[in-house]
Scaffold this motif. Sequence first.
Motif, short mmCIF file in Angstrom:
data_model
loop_
_atom_site.label_atom_id
_atom_site.label_comp_id
_atom_site.label_asym_id
_atom_site.label_seq_id
_atom_site.Cartn_x
_atom_site.Cartn_y
_atom_site.Cartn_z
N ASN A 69 0.87 -1.18 0.00
CA ASN A 69 0.00 0.00 0.00
C ASN A 69 0.90 1.23 0.00
O ASN A 69 1.46 1.62 1.02
N GLU A 85 0.43 -4.82 3.89
CA GLU A 85 -0.80 -5.23 4.58
C GLU A 85 -1.13 -6.69 4.32
O GLU A 85 -0.78 -7.26 3.27
N THR A 150 -8.28 -6.55 7.27
CA THR A 150 -7.06 -5.92 6.76
C THR A 150 -6.17 -5.53 7.93
O THR A 150 -6.60 -4.77 8.81
N ARG A 151 -4.93 -6.03 7.94
CA ARG A 151 -4.00 -5.79 9.03
C ARG A 151 -2.68 -5.26 8.47
O ARG A 151 -2.12 -5.81 7.52
N GLN A 152 -2.19 -4.18 9.11
CA GLN A 152 -0.90 -3.61 8.69
C GLN A 152 0.22 -4.39 9.35
O GLN A 152 0.39 -4.38 10.56
#
Length: 709
Positions: A69, A85, A150-152
């Motif tokens: 991203n 991500e 969604t996980r960073q």
Amino acid sequence: MPGRCTWTATSNANWLTITAGSSGAGNSTVAFAVAANTLGPRTGLLTIGTQTFTVRQAGVATPRLIRVNATSAALGSSGVPVAVELVAQGDENALGFTLSFDPAVLSNPQAALGADAVGAQLAANTNQTAQGRLGLAVALPAGQKFAAGTRQLAVVTFSIAAAAPAAMTMLDFDDLPSAREVSDVSANALPASYQGGALGVVPGVEGDVAPRPQGNGSVTITDWVQVGRLVAGLDAAAPGVEFQRADCAPRDTCGDGRLTVSDWTQAGRYAIGTDAALAAGGPAVAAVNSSLAAGVQSTGFSRNGRTATQPPKGGTLNTRALRTVWLTNATQQTRTVRVVNATAAQGATASVAIELTAQGNENAVGFSLSFNPAVLSNPQAVLGSGATGTTLNLNTNQAGRVGVAMAQSPGVAFTAGTRQLLVVTFNVASGAAVGTTALSFGDQPIAREVSGVSATPLPADFTAGAVTVVGAVANVSAASFTGAQLASEAIVSAFGTRLATTTQSATVTPLPTTLAGTRVLVRDSAGTERAAPLFFVSPQQLNYLVPAGTVAGTATISITSGDGSLSLGVATMATIAPGLFTANANGQGVPAAVALRVRGDGAQAFETVAQFVAGRFIPAPIDLGPEGEQVILLLFGTGVRGRSALAAVTCVLGGISVPVSFAGAQGDLAGLDQLNVGPLPRALAGRGEVDLVLTVDGRAANAVRVSFR
């Protein structure tokens, strides 16, 4: 970031028909090819305009995806963040992959855990970053899983090469040095997709320098302030994108390789929207001759983008210092920045005004003032009377130079006419030689330039000046020899050098204002200058009378001797400044006084209160006599006659209050005051030496000593 929309499969399973209404792209139906997912549901990516959509079959869980991203950043930027991500399904424990990039554009990758990976371990393999590959591994503690959604995972920051082309640069996934893989808590490999991304490399905009060093894509008043600091040298502009954006004038060339007040003005025009933003361009480093004053050309000066190579019709060539300008007959008033000559005494301060002869279109002025640091030091500047509301940046980092950059608010001009820009105050060395010391204009640390409201350099002359250093003179009460305050009609002693060419005392009444060629002028706080009557003059000391009418406040005393030598001093004038004369003429010890004895039969006699012993005067004991006799002490001083009332005059002798029956002008001698104290209380008999403290309107005179037997 990819958007979402729904789709419906047609009879051909390899083609999908979608309705993109939720994307904002309208309700049109679009068909595109997808590949069969090994897990069952079919997915695909759709790009409409500038937006990319992940298309999945309705009712089926989001596929596991690791993606880049990235947004955009400017050339020459550092610390540019790129997020990695995970679109998780809720069973992921650890991930490994390699992030690949173009090393000609991106460098110095630094990895950190993302916001959704708190508590995880991060390992980075940087062995192949020179080849554009960074290996990463992110692992939660045993048994823990990333929550679905969604996980960073990580944030990798890069530096962007200043010389890179302004374009998109890709970041993708690879398997060297770290292979792509997702593991669950049981060490089972999980299927996943990997999606790269593009980082937009943009040139930025002119004038965008805040926050440092790459700016934020817009020009605001903060950028105007920061450009002012860069122009003044208070902050150093880094070569590359920061210098390129700060050097934003002339606007049509996106700079000229110099940081001057015109750049400050142009940044202000961008900040308030007077000029539309321009993509950053122009020189990325300072020009070799960047120290020259703005507009200096051997053939003329630039006006509205054109350089004059021949004099205009009816014009004349006017060459001054480094600047060559054409002056037409229609412009008779020359725009000038000049030093106003000043005079200051050794060991005192010199206040030097800088003036602008304005034509009414000047927005900013920059220059450097050079001085001899052995004579002048500690320059301090305040805005002048003609620069109210102006922003001032002062650079005092170089010995013997002070840089000045000052600007009105964007779009505001100085009013036509002579305007005092600022006043610079210097300390004058006490041992400085009497004479003139030059104050000249230069270009370091700040270049000479006058900028118009449109950020165009304006032709101007910069005229140097000087400080004339003269002898210092100390002015003190001739009675107490203290100089805290003086008063109108008080007697003053002045000490200095070359005050007179010879020694002479006044022999006439009224006192002369010129004696042996020496003259004393007192300029009071109201600006009124009066000649002072003189008692005595000599090369190192003279005595004068403060002229009647001198008002309270700071006064300037100038003494000119018969050979033209000038000495200066300052004094604080007050309504009263009580001082008592002493027998030793130093303001200490026994007073210059007499005792008046009044006998019981009314007979009067004057007696001395001092005796000369071993080369100096000491108190002579006062005999108060038998009962019925009175002793009154007659004191002589100066600076008393302006008292508010007799009741405001008090005297304490040896701790005993003694009445004061008279306090005023003595009458026979100019400036001399008399105080009658007594009758002295008989309690003082036999006390020996005691202090006499006189107070007038709450202000104490110098303490003296008398003796009693």
